[in-house]
Design a protein around this motif. Sequence first.
Motif, short mmCIF file in Angstrom:
data_model
loop_
_atom_site.label_atom_id
_atom_site.label_comp_id
_atom_site.label_asym_id
_atom_site.label_seq_id
_atom_site.Cartn_x
_atom_site.Cartn_y
_atom_site.Cartn_z
N UNK A 22 0.83 -1.21 0.00
CA UNK A 22 0.00 0.00 0.00
C UNK A 22 0.87 1.26 0.00
N UNK A 23 0.26 2.33 -0.42
CA UNK A 23 0.93 3.62 -0.35
C UNK A 23 1.31 3.94 1.10
N UNK A 24 0.42 3.60 2.04
CA UNK A 24 0.70 3.86 3.45
C UNK A 24 1.94 3.11 3.92
N UNK A 25 2.12 1.85 3.47
CA UNK A 25 3.35 1.10 3.81
C UNK A 25 4.58 1.92 3.43
N UNK A 26 4.54 2.49 2.22
CA UNK A 26 5.71 3.20 1.70
C UNK A 26 5.90 4.55 2.36
N UNK A 27 4.80 5.21 2.71
CA UNK A 27 4.90 6.49 3.44
C UNK A 27 5.50 6.24 4.82
N UNK A 28 5.04 5.20 5.49
CA UNK A 28 5.59 4.87 6.81
C UNK A 28 7.08 4.54 6.71
N UNK A 29 7.44 3.75 5.69
CA UNK A 29 8.84 3.39 5.52
C UNK A 29 9.68 4.64 5.21
N UNK A 40 8.57 7.11 -4.52
CA UNK A 40 8.04 6.07 -3.64
C UNK A 40 6.68 6.43 -3.06
N UNK A 41 6.24 7.67 -3.24
CA UNK A 41 5.00 8.07 -2.56
C UNK A 41 4.07 8.95 -3.39
N UNK A 42 4.57 9.57 -4.45
CA UNK A 42 3.75 10.53 -5.22
C UNK A 42 3.65 10.07 -6.67
N UNK A 43 2.41 9.80 -7.10
CA UNK A 43 2.18 9.27 -8.45
C UNK A 43 2.82 10.12 -9.54
N UNK A 54 4.17 4.47 -8.72
CA UNK A 54 5.00 4.47 -7.51
C UNK A 54 5.68 3.11 -7.36
N UNK A 55 6.95 3.13 -6.98
CA UNK A 55 7.67 1.89 -6.70
C UNK A 55 8.05 1.85 -5.22
N UNK A 56 8.06 0.66 -4.68
CA UNK A 56 8.47 0.47 -3.29
C UNK A 56 9.98 0.70 -3.16
N UNK A 57 10.38 1.14 -2.00
CA UNK A 57 11.80 1.25 -1.68
C UNK A 57 12.41 -0.15 -1.76
N UNK A 58 13.54 -0.27 -2.40
CA UNK A 58 14.21 -1.57 -2.43
C UNK A 58 14.53 -2.09 -1.04
N UNK A 59 14.94 -1.19 -0.16
CA UNK A 59 15.29 -1.61 1.19
C UNK A 59 14.06 -2.05 1.99
N UNK A 60 12.89 -1.51 1.67
CA UNK A 60 11.64 -1.96 2.31
C UNK A 60 11.40 -3.42 1.93
N UNK A 61 11.55 -3.71 0.65
CA UNK A 61 11.34 -5.07 0.17
C UNK A 61 12.36 -6.02 0.79
N UNK A 62 13.63 -5.61 0.77
CA UNK A 62 14.68 -6.43 1.35
C UNK A 62 14.46 -6.66 2.84
N UNK A 63 14.12 -5.62 3.55
CA UNK A 63 13.93 -5.73 4.99
C UNK A 63 12.83 -6.70 5.38
#
Length: 139
Positions: A22-29, A40-43, A54-63
């Motif tokens: 979700x967008x919220x996941x990425x905003x929190x990260x 990562x957060x703005x279309x 929007x793409x997720x942070x690579x480090x969010x995915x890795x973590x």
Amino acid sequence: MTAMTEIKVGESLEQMQMPPVTRLDLIKYAGASGDFNPIHTIDEEATNAGLPGIIAHGMWTMGNLAKLFTPYVEDGFIEDYAIRFRNMVFIDDVLTLQAVLYKEEENKREFKVAVVNQKGQEVVNGTVVFRMYEVGMAG
């Protein structure tokens, strides 16, 4: 749950399917990591950068891969982590976390790890070294 010491070479940790990104996941990260890159957060910023969204942070995915090892915190800890980013992760992607034991030594377990999206594409792959606590060692 199987103890880490009972897992044999070639066997997998229990796969974990995450809820849709979700967008919220990425905003929190972004807030937690300090990575406020707007792709990562703005279309509009993502499309202006030539991305389809929007793409997720690579480090969010890795973590998130570390979640596979959380049930084994009483057995040991992640000593090393080596990752390659293979594909982008988008809002609404459903990710599955995977780990297969490929090498074991006396107090060390080495896993091939991957994050796979709902299309079956690896978005992240690599290795994790899990170090077992040494029994009988005083600190």
